[in-house]
Scaffold this active site. Structure first.
Site, PDB file in Angstrom:
ATOM      1  N   SER A  81      -4.639  -9.022  -6.252  1.00 22.08           N
ATOM      2  CA  SER A  81      -3.734  -8.149  -5.453  1.00 22.08           C
ATOM      3  C   SER A  81      -4.069  -8.386  -3.971  1.00 22.08           C
ATOM      4  O   SER A  81      -3.631  -7.527  -3.054  1.00 22.08           O
ATOM      5  CB  SER A  81      -4.097  -6.791  -5.760  1.00 22.08           C
ATOM      6  OG  SER A  81      -3.808  -6.403  -7.009  1.00 22.08           O
ATOM      7  N   THR A 201      -4.316  -6.746   1.560  1.00 21.70           N
ATOM      8  CA  THR A 201      -3.489  -6.598   0.458  1.00 21.70           C
ATOM      9  C   THR A 201      -2.824  -8.025   0.352  1.00 21.70           C
ATOM     10  O   THR A 201      -2.340  -8.474   1.450  1.00 21.70           O
ATOM     11  CB  THR A 201      -2.800  -5.271   0.179  1.00 21.70           C
ATOM     12  OG1 THR A 201      -1.992  -5.284  -1.070  1.00 21.70           O
ATOM     13  CG2 THR A 201      -1.749  -5.424   1.201  1.00 21.70           C
ATOM     14  N   ARG A 211       8.929  -8.628   2.881  1.00 17.40           N
ATOM     15  CA  ARG A 211       8.522  -7.345   2.676  1.00 17.40           C
ATOM     16  C   ARG A 211       7.236  -7.081   3.133  1.00 17.40           C
ATOM     17  O   ARG A 211       6.147  -7.878   2.669  1.00 17.40           O
ATOM     18  CB  ARG A 211       8.664  -6.909   1.028  1.00 17.40           C
ATOM     19  CG  ARG A 211       8.391  -5.677   0.990  1.00 17.40           C
ATOM     20  CD  ARG A 211       6.787  -5.270   0.487  1.00 17.40           C
ATOM     21  NE  ARG A 211       6.931  -3.959  -0.076  1.00 17.40           N
ATOM     22  CZ  ARG A 211       5.285  -3.607  -0.422  1.00 17.40           C
ATOM     23  NH1 ARG A 211       4.496  -4.170  -0.031  1.00 17.40           N
ATOM     24  NH2 ARG A 211       5.385  -2.137  -0.590  1.00 17.40           N
ATOM     25  N   VAL A 212       7.049  -6.169   3.851  1.00 16.42           N
ATOM     26  CA  VAL A 212       5.668  -5.588   4.478  1.00 16.42           C
ATOM     27  C   VAL A 212       5.387  -4.319   3.711  1.00 16.42           C
ATOM     28  O   VAL A 212       6.198  -3.385   4.082  1.00 16.42           O
ATOM     29  CB  VAL A 212       5.612  -5.611   5.952  1.00 16.42           C
ATOM     30  CG1 VAL A 212       4.319  -4.924   6.398  1.00 16.42           C
ATOM     31  CG2 VAL A 212       5.452  -7.188   6.269  1.00 16.42           C
ATOM     32  N   GLY A 213       4.288  -3.879   3.203  1.00 17.01           N
ATOM     33  CA  GLY A 213       3.940  -2.552   3.001  1.00 17.01           C
ATOM     34  C   GLY A 213       3.257  -1.677   3.885  1.00 17.01           C
ATOM     35  O   GLY A 213       3.226  -1.909   5.200  1.00 17.01           O
ATOM     36  N   ASP A 214       2.671  -0.730   3.430  1.00 16.89           N
ATOM     37  CA  ASP A 214       1.785   0.303   4.075  1.00 16.89           C
ATOM     38  C   ASP A 214       0.409  -0.239   4.519  1.00 16.89           C
ATOM     39  O   ASP A 214      -0.132   0.100   5.759  1.00 16.89           O
ATOM     40  CB  ASP A 214       1.627   1.548   3.394  1.00 16.89           C
ATOM     41  CG  ASP A 214       0.760   1.452   2.080  1.00 16.89           C
ATOM     42  OD1 ASP A 214       0.845   0.389   1.398  1.00 16.89           O
ATOM     43  OD2 ASP A 214      -0.285   1.993   1.904  1.00 16.89           O
ATOM     44  N   GLY A 235      -1.271   1.950  -3.472  1.00 16.83           N
ATOM     45  CA  GLY A 235      -0.135   2.330  -4.362  1.00 16.83           C
ATOM     46  C   GLY A 235       1.173   1.796  -3.695  1.00 16.83           C
ATOM     47  O   GLY A 235       1.327   0.851  -2.821  1.00 16.83           O
ATOM     48  N   GLY A 237       3.801   1.036  -1.342  1.00 15.76           N
ATOM     49  CA  GLY A 237       3.699   1.388   0.191  1.00 15.76           C
ATOM     50  C   GLY A 237       4.822   2.126   0.629  1.00 15.76           C
ATOM     51  O   GLY A 237       4.585   2.706   1.679  1.00 15.76           O
TER      52      GLY A 237
END
Ligand code: ASP
Length: 320
Positions: A81, A201, A211-214, A235, A237
């Protein structure tokens, strides 16, 4: 400035008509009395905590410590991850997100970074060597290479084989807790109560390209305010970004909530407004005296705590 007491804050909340807030954070059962110095991180990252602790002991610098901690899973191919060995996006590319923040409110981030094993260290360079907070994609890679980072293939054979298997159905339905995401968010306080945090991450497995998360977003995945405390998320994002979760946790602590209560209320904001049927979010937080807390939507979220007594892994309380 004197912080308002919890009672004052509750009165203020009532005056503002925030009754739902009260229901969600009456319990103080898992408020943890910490001590300084202290390091906490998301999931079962014992080795990361130990590396952070050693660095803090040797160098006395909490920013160096959280960076050293984050670098451990980044370098570990078994951790799918984070960093090297991370699961790829749906086109087979490993793309990494990270951010870091110090006690003076300085911060740096990289998003959609490919081919660099230690995005957390690139994020720190963005913070220290540029006038910007965030670099993304090709620009982040170019900057990393200029700074002397080595370009390498991050897709391990194990992650590649799993990806090839996934392609057979190519069904995309994130189930964060089930995927056992191990994004590391690590926050710490030195013996003076000065704070820093880091988050790194490879994001959601088989995500859409780009895609980019939090995790690299200051205020969503991580927030540090040296007057108050720090928080970090893991978790799904998108749930965290929509509620600017880590900033919310820190602001709730500023208003008098304990780290546990603040994490719980931030989770409840998500649960009240968004569909969380198959999705997990967990927060961990600490304040300046080393008191810490955690809370998640679903059971199964654990976090690692290191102080002078050693490292232990704790279960977070959860909504479900
Ligand atoms: N928060 C990360 C993301 O959405 C994933 C995780 O924490 O497992 O990219």
């Amino acid at each position: 400035m004197k912080k308002p007491s919890r009672r004052q804050f509750i009165n203020t909340s009532l005056a503002l008509g925030a009754g739902a807030f009260l229901n969600s954070c009456q319990s103080t059962k898992t408020v943890e009395s910490g001590q300084l110095p202290i390091i906490i991180s998301t999931w079962n990252n014992v080795q990361a905590n130990n590396a952070a602790w050693e660095t803090l002991t040797e160098k006395g610098n909490i920013l160096d410590a959280v960076e050293a901690g984050a670098r451990v899973p980044e370098a570990d191919p078994a951790d799918q991850s984070v960093g090297y060995g991370g699961r790829p996006d749906r086109e087979g590319n490993v793309t990494l997100d990270a951010c870091i923040m110090d006690k003076d409110g300085n911060c740096g981030a990289v998003t959609f970074l490919q081919h660099i094993k230690h995005p957390i260290s690139v994020a720190r360079k963005v913070m220290e060597e540029t006038p910007h907070v965030m670099l993304s994609g090709a620009g982040a890679l170019e900057f990393a290479l200029e700074q002397g980072f080595e370009k390498q293939d991050l897709l391990t054979e194990k992650s590649k084989q799993e990806y090839i298997k996934w392609l057979e159905t190519a069904e995309y339905k994130p189930k964060v807790n089930i995927e056992l995401h191990d994004t590391i968010g690590i926050i710490g306080a030195d013996s003076n109560g000065d704070l820093s945090g880091a988050c790194t991450t490879s994001g959601l497995a088989y995500k859409m390209p780009g895609r980019v998360g939090d995790s690299p977003i200051i205020g969503a995945g991580l927030f540090v305010d040296n007057e108050v405390g720090s928080a970090v998320a893991t978790g799904m994002g998108e749930l965290v970004m929509r509620s600017v979760g880590s900033f919310l946790v820190v602001e709730l602590m500023r208003q008098g909530l304990s780290p546990y209560e603040a994490c719980k209320e931030a989770v409840m904001r998500i649960v009240r407004r968004q569909d969380t049927a198959e999705l997990q979010v967990g927060y961990i937080a600490m304040n300046k005296d080393g008191t810490y807390g955690a809370y998640s939507i679903k059971p199964g979220f654990v976090f690692a705590v290191t102080d002078e007594n050693g490292t232990i892994v704790k279960d977070a309380e959860s909504y479900e």
